[in-house]
Design an enzyme around this catalytic site. Structure first.
Site, PDB file in Angstrom:
ATOM      1  N   PRO A   1     -60.420  93.284 -38.463  1.00  0.00           N
ATOM      2  CA  PRO A   1     -60.516  94.582 -39.142  1.00  0.00           C
ATOM      3  C   PRO A   1     -61.418  94.539 -40.377  1.00  0.00           C
ATOM      4  O   PRO A   1     -61.756  95.583 -40.927  1.00  0.00           O
ATOM      5  CB  PRO A   1     -59.062  94.907 -39.527  1.00  0.00           C
ATOM      6  CG  PRO A   1     -58.275  93.675 -39.286  1.00  0.00           C
ATOM      7  CD  PRO A   1     -59.070  92.737 -38.452  1.00  0.00           C
TER       8      PRO A   1
ATOM      9  N   GLU B   1     -52.334  85.796 -39.157  1.00  0.00           N
ATOM     10  CA  GLU B   1     -53.044  86.431 -40.268  1.00  0.00           C
ATOM     11  C   GLU B   1     -54.558  86.311 -40.132  1.00  0.00           C
ATOM     12  O   GLU B   1     -55.308  86.860 -40.937  1.00  0.00           O
ATOM     13  CB  GLU B   1     -52.600  85.824 -41.606  1.00  0.00           C
ATOM     14  CG  GLU B   1     -51.174  86.152 -42.001  1.00  0.00           C
ATOM     15  CD  GLU B   1     -50.877  87.648 -41.970  1.00  0.00           C
ATOM     16  OE1 GLU B   1     -51.536  88.392 -42.710  1.00  0.00           O
ATOM     17  OE2 GLU B   1     -49.995  88.060 -41.195  1.00  0.00           O
TER      18      GLU B   1
ATOM     19  N   ARG C   1     -70.745  98.344 -19.187  1.00  0.00           N
ATOM     20  CA  ARG C   1     -71.105  99.594 -18.507  1.00  0.00           C
ATOM     21  C   ARG C   1     -72.527 100.044 -18.796  1.00  0.00           C
ATOM     22  O   ARG C   1     -73.040 100.929 -18.120  1.00  0.00           O
ATOM     23  CB  ARG C   1     -70.076 100.682 -18.813  1.00  0.00           C
ATOM     24  CG  ARG C   1     -69.964 101.081 -20.261  1.00  0.00           C
ATOM     25  CD  ARG C   1     -68.629 101.759 -20.528  1.00  0.00           C
ATOM     26  NE  ARG C   1     -68.412 102.933 -19.682  1.00  0.00           N
ATOM     27  CZ  ARG C   1     -69.068 104.082 -19.815  1.00  0.00           C
ATOM     28  NH1 ARG C   1     -69.963 104.217 -20.750  1.00  0.00           N
ATOM     29  NH2 ARG C   1     -68.816 105.096 -19.010  1.00  0.00           N
TER      30      ARG C   1
ATOM     31  N   ASP D   1     -72.691 110.219 -21.408  1.00  0.00           N
ATOM     32  CA  ASP D   1     -71.512 109.853 -22.200  1.00  0.00           C
ATOM     33  C   ASP D   1     -71.558 110.461 -23.592  1.00  0.00           C
ATOM     34  O   ASP D   1     -72.639 110.674 -24.132  1.00  0.00           O
ATOM     35  CB  ASP D   1     -71.460 108.327 -22.414  1.00  0.00           C
ATOM     36  CG  ASP D   1     -70.986 107.600 -21.180  1.00  0.00           C
ATOM     37  OD1 ASP D   1     -70.539 108.274 -20.235  1.00  0.00           O
ATOM     38  OD2 ASP D   1     -71.072 106.371 -21.178  1.00  0.00           O
TER      39      ASP D   1
HETATM   40  N1  ADE Z   1     -58.069  92.343 -34.920  1.00  0.00           N
HETATM   41  C1  ADE Z   1     -57.048  92.971 -35.538  1.00  0.00           C
HETATM   42  N2  ADE Z   1     -57.366  94.237 -35.823  1.00  0.00           N
HETATM   43  C2  ADE Z   1     -58.645  94.435 -35.373  1.00  0.00           C
HETATM   44  C3  ADE Z   1     -59.549  95.517 -35.395  1.00  0.00           C
HETATM   45  N3  ADE Z   1     -59.221  96.703 -35.919  1.00  0.00           N
HETATM   46  N4  ADE Z   1     -60.775  95.339 -34.870  1.00  0.00           N
HETATM   47  C4  ADE Z   1     -61.131  94.147 -34.351  1.00  0.00           C
HETATM   48  N5  ADE Z   1     -60.320  93.088 -34.299  1.00  0.00           N
HETATM   49  C5  ADE Z   1     -59.088  93.218 -34.812  1.00  0.00           C
END
Ligand code: ADE
Length: 234
Positions: free
Chosen positions: A91, A118, A156, A171
């Site tokens: 994230p 984590e 794709r 798309d």
């Molecule tokens: N791992 C945990 N959350 C994630 C996310 N939002 N994007 C990519 N990998 C992740």
């Protein structure tokens, strides 16, 4: 040319299960892509096959250790005789969008590192990773879903994966706009009618209606996308 995805994951089943089905499954059968999973647990040297450890500085959760991940990267490099473009799913990474998917589809070999717990020891990112990538501003329990998102969205776009009637040119996002709505038979359901223009057979008017709906829906639902498009075309 075949595109290779190597996935480093503690849960290969999460990748394999997804990759067997649908468009991605077909891409494998046709030989357009190859996916192989590499489990860090196989590169552990202690009797407990330890892949994680407590974080320095304390706090909750566990951190994936450097060495099993490094050994997985090294074996992939030896097996393929190439390093591959290495992505860590997290994230904290750059947000994935269709433009980045398009850029990734020009690679021939992508290595996806999935974290659990984590996360991973930062030193594996510093020394081995080319791109840290997020699929959205929310937290998943691991990178596997995100890896499947990358494999799917990239596969794709490769030649001969989608058939003509599935072509990706229409798309959402391929032209920077959201896709228009779609309808199929019957013409009326509980008083809800298919827009007349779609039944008219007038292809010019149909194309015009679709473009106008795409623009209107993008303006209303995703003003951020609309803004971006206008900046680029100015
Ligand atoms: N791992 C945990 N959350 C994630 C996310 N939002 N994007 C990519 N990998 C992740």
């Amino acid at each position: 040319m075949k595109m290779i995805f190597d996935v480093i994951t503690l849960f290969p089943e999460l990748i394999e299960g997804y990759c067997e089905l649908g468009v991605v499954g077909r891409a494998h059968q046709k030989g357009s892509i190859e996916t192989r999973c590499w489990n860090p647990r196989q590169y552990t040297t202690d009797i407990h096959h330890t892949v994680d450890d407590r974080p320095y500085g304390g706090g909750p959760g566990m951190v994936m250790k450097y060495q099993p991940l490094k050994d997985a990267f090294d074996e992939i490099k030896e097996t393929r005789a190439a390093r591959g473009f290495r992505i860590y799913l997290s994230p904290r990474g750059r947000l994935l969008d269709q433009q980045l998917v398009q850029t990734l589809s020009e690679q021939s070999h992508i290595v996806l590192l999935c974290g659990r717990y984590e996360g991973v020891d930062e030193r594996i990112i510093d020394s081995e990773i080319d791109l840290e990538l997020s699929i959205g501003d929310y937290v998943l329990s691991g990178g596997e879903l995100a890896a499947n998102v990358v494999i799917d969205s990239v596969a794709r776009l490769l030649p001969d994966v989608l058939s003509n009637h599935e072509s990706f040119e229409q798309d959402s996002f391929s032209n920077g706009l959201l896709d228009c709505p779609h309808y199929t038979r019957p013409e009326e359901i509980n008083g809800m009618r298919v827009p007349d223009v779609l039944l008219s057979g007038n292809h010019k008017n149909i194309a015009k209606w679709r473009t106008e709906r795409s623009i209107a829906d993008t303006q209303e639902r995703r003003p951020d996308l609309w803004e971006k498009l206008n900046l680029h075309t100015k």
